[in-house]
Scaffold this motif. Structure first.
Motif, PDB file in Angstrom:
ATOM      1  N   TYR A 165       6.757   6.418  11.062  1.00 20.72           N
ATOM      2  CA  TYR A 165       6.458   7.640  10.290  1.00 20.72           C
ATOM      3  C   TYR A 165       7.294   7.614   9.010  1.00 20.72           C
ATOM      4  CZ  TYR A 165       6.419  12.276   8.471  1.00 20.72           C
ATOM      5  OH  TYR A 165       6.293  13.313   7.601  1.00 20.72           O
ATOM      6  N   GLY A 166       6.729   8.091   7.915  1.00 21.92           N
ATOM      7  CA  GLY A 166       7.496   8.215   6.673  1.00 21.92           C
ATOM      8  C   GLY A 166       7.140   9.491   5.948  1.00 21.92           C
ATOM      9  N   GLY A 167       8.143  10.124   5.332  1.00 21.56           N
ATOM     10  CA  GLY A 167       7.915  11.366   4.591  1.00 21.56           C
ATOM     11  C   GLY A 167       9.013  12.349   4.918  1.00 21.56           C
ATOM     12  N   SER A 168      10.060  12.347   4.053  1.00 19.03           N
ATOM     13  CA  SER A 168      11.169  13.289   4.194  1.00 19.03           C
ATOM     14  C   SER A 168      11.883  13.198   5.544  1.00 19.03           C
ATOM     15  CB  SER A 168      10.708  14.726   3.902  1.00 19.03           C
ATOM     16  OG  SER A 168      10.244  14.821   2.569  1.00 19.03           O
ATOM     17  N   VAL A 169      11.994  11.959   6.059  1.00 19.10           N
ATOM     18  CA  VAL A 169      12.773  11.764   7.296  1.00 19.10           C
ATOM     19  C   VAL A 169      14.257  11.875   6.971  1.00 19.10           C
ATOM     20  CG1 VAL A 169      13.415  10.096   9.086  1.00 19.10           C
ATOM     21  CG2 VAL A 169      11.017  10.327   8.391  1.00 19.10           C
TER      22      VAL A 169
ATOM     23  N   TYR B 188       2.753   5.380   8.712  1.00 17.07           N
ATOM     24  CA  TYR B 188       1.971   6.576   8.374  1.00 17.07           C
ATOM     25  C   TYR B 188       2.838   7.475   7.518  1.00 17.07           C
ATOM     26  CZ  TYR B 188       0.008  11.219   8.652  1.00 17.07           C
ATOM     27  OH  TYR B 188      -0.454  12.468   8.303  1.00 17.07           O
ATOM     28  N   GLU B 189       2.445   7.628   6.260  1.00 10.83           N
ATOM     29  CA  GLU B 189       3.229   8.427   5.315  1.00 10.83           C
ATOM     30  C   GLU B 189       2.310   9.441   4.635  1.00 10.83           C
ATOM     31  OE1 GLU B 189       6.991   6.229   4.014  1.00 10.83           O
ATOM     32  OE2 GLU B 189       5.407   5.554   2.676  1.00 10.83           O
ATOM     33  N   PRO B 190       2.231  10.672   5.174  1.00 10.25           N
ATOM     34  CA  PRO B 190       1.417  11.670   4.491  1.00 10.25           C
ATOM     35  C   PRO B 190       1.954  11.853   3.068  1.00 10.25           C
ATOM     36  CG  PRO B 190       2.652  12.646   6.351  1.00 10.25           C
ATOM     37  CD  PRO B 190       2.939  11.194   6.352  1.00 10.25           C
TER      38      PRO B 190
ATOM     39  N   GLY C 191       0.794  -1.230   0.000  1.00  9.81           N
ATOM     40  CA  GLY C 191       0.000   0.000   0.000  1.00  9.81           C
ATOM     41  C   GLY C 191       0.820   1.269   0.000  1.00  9.81           C
ATOM     42  N   HIS C 192       2.090   1.189  -0.456  1.00 12.43           N
ATOM     43  CA  HIS C 192       2.862   2.438  -0.571  1.00 12.43           C
ATOM     44  C   HIS C 192       2.102   3.397  -1.490  1.00 12.43           C
ATOM     45  CE1 HIS C 192       6.012   5.298  -1.545  1.00 12.43           C
ATOM     46  NE2 HIS C 192       6.607   4.893  -0.438  1.00 12.43           N
ATOM     47  N   SER C 193       2.184   4.681  -1.206  1.00 15.25           N
ATOM     48  CA  SER C 193       1.377   5.648  -1.985  1.00 15.25           C
ATOM     49  C   SER C 193       1.729   5.606  -3.473  1.00 15.25           C
ATOM     50  CB  SER C 193       1.550   7.055  -1.436  1.00 15.25           C
ATOM     51  OG  SER C 193       2.873   7.477  -1.627  1.00 15.25           O
TER      52      SER C 193
END
Ligand code: PEP
Length: 254
Positions: A209-213, A165-167, A94-96
């Protein structure tokens, strides 16, 4: 107690020789790390070669996706047993980018997670709202639907699922959610799991959490009560930054 995780999603990057060098170089740099699970998710074609290198280390392999079918006339697809044969313990579902480019729905994710678990793989199930959904104040509604439509029928009493959780607006954009914004959604995800599956399962489920870490923002994120590590794209491709993320996460257990 939830052991934190740093998982690196390579996406469609690196040549085979670069992948091998990265894995060989990573092992001695993290051999004293005991309090953080380390996962790398390279492209399918590198899994076997990296399994040979990593099998005597504590670094685990993940696939980036898989089919919900086990075998048959599905040209181009890869099954759960194929990736376990290549040494994977995990699979990202389910990766965006799969939702966007391969029309992966919550229902498809649920089927994939079920088949993954039946084949002893731990799914890393990604959820997250788009910028438009956040602007329209429907973030929690979107997340709740993504979580419930996937986990409701999964046997979480006997098997683990990891949630990421990856916005979508934060992936690869350099825009990171603030620690407070991320914590609010992580807490909501844990409450949603609790309502569906009970307190014990909710408390033991690791939520990344995921997103520009990046090394510069990981500590503020990981110090939040419900953030149990990170799924990392860009910053996992360079050895130095990946190792720094792991070292900064190694001491935090919720
Ligand atoms: C990702 O694709 O899962 C991701 C989090 O990417 P990045 O870290 O580059 O935003």
């Amino acid at each position: 107690m939830r052991k934190p995780i740093i998982a690196g999603n390579w996406k469609m990057n690196k040549r085979l020789s670069e992948a091998k060098t990265f894995a060989e170089s990573l092992i001695p740099l993290v051999n004293t790390i005991n309090d953080c699970d380390i996962i790398i998710a390279p492209p399918f074609t590198y899994l076997s070669a990296l399994d040979d290198i990593l099998k005597s280390s504590s670094i685990s392999l993940s696939a980036q996706t898989m089919s919900h079918e086990l075998a048959g006339a599905f040209t181009g697809d890869i099954s759960a047993v194929m990736i376990t044969d290549c040494g994977c313990k995990y699979v990202i579902i389910g990766h965006s980018e799969q939702r966007l480019y391969h029309q992966e729905t919550n229902q498809a994710c649920q089927e994939k997670c079920k088949v993954a678990m039946q084949n002893k793989l731990t799914p890393i199930y990604c959820v997250g709202e788009s910028l438009k959904e956040r602007t329209n104040n429907i973030t929690l509604t979107v997340i709740q639907k993504q979580i419930l439509e996937c986990i409701t029928d999964l046997p979480l009493d006997s098997q683990e699922i990891i949630i990421a959780y990856e916005p979508v607006w934060a992936i690869g954009t350099g825009k990171v959610a603030t620690p407070e914004e991320a914590q609010a959604v992580h807490q909501f995800i844990r409450q949603t799991i609790e309502k569906a599956k009970g307190t014990e399962i909710a408390n033991k489920t690791r939520i990344l959490y995921g997103g520009s870490v990046k090394p510069a923002n990981i500590e503020d994120l990981i110090n939040q009560a419900d953030i149990d590590g990170a799924l990392v794209g860009g910053a996992c491709l360079e050895l130095d930054s990946f190792v720094e993320l792991i070292k900064k996460t190694n001491y935090v257990t919720h």
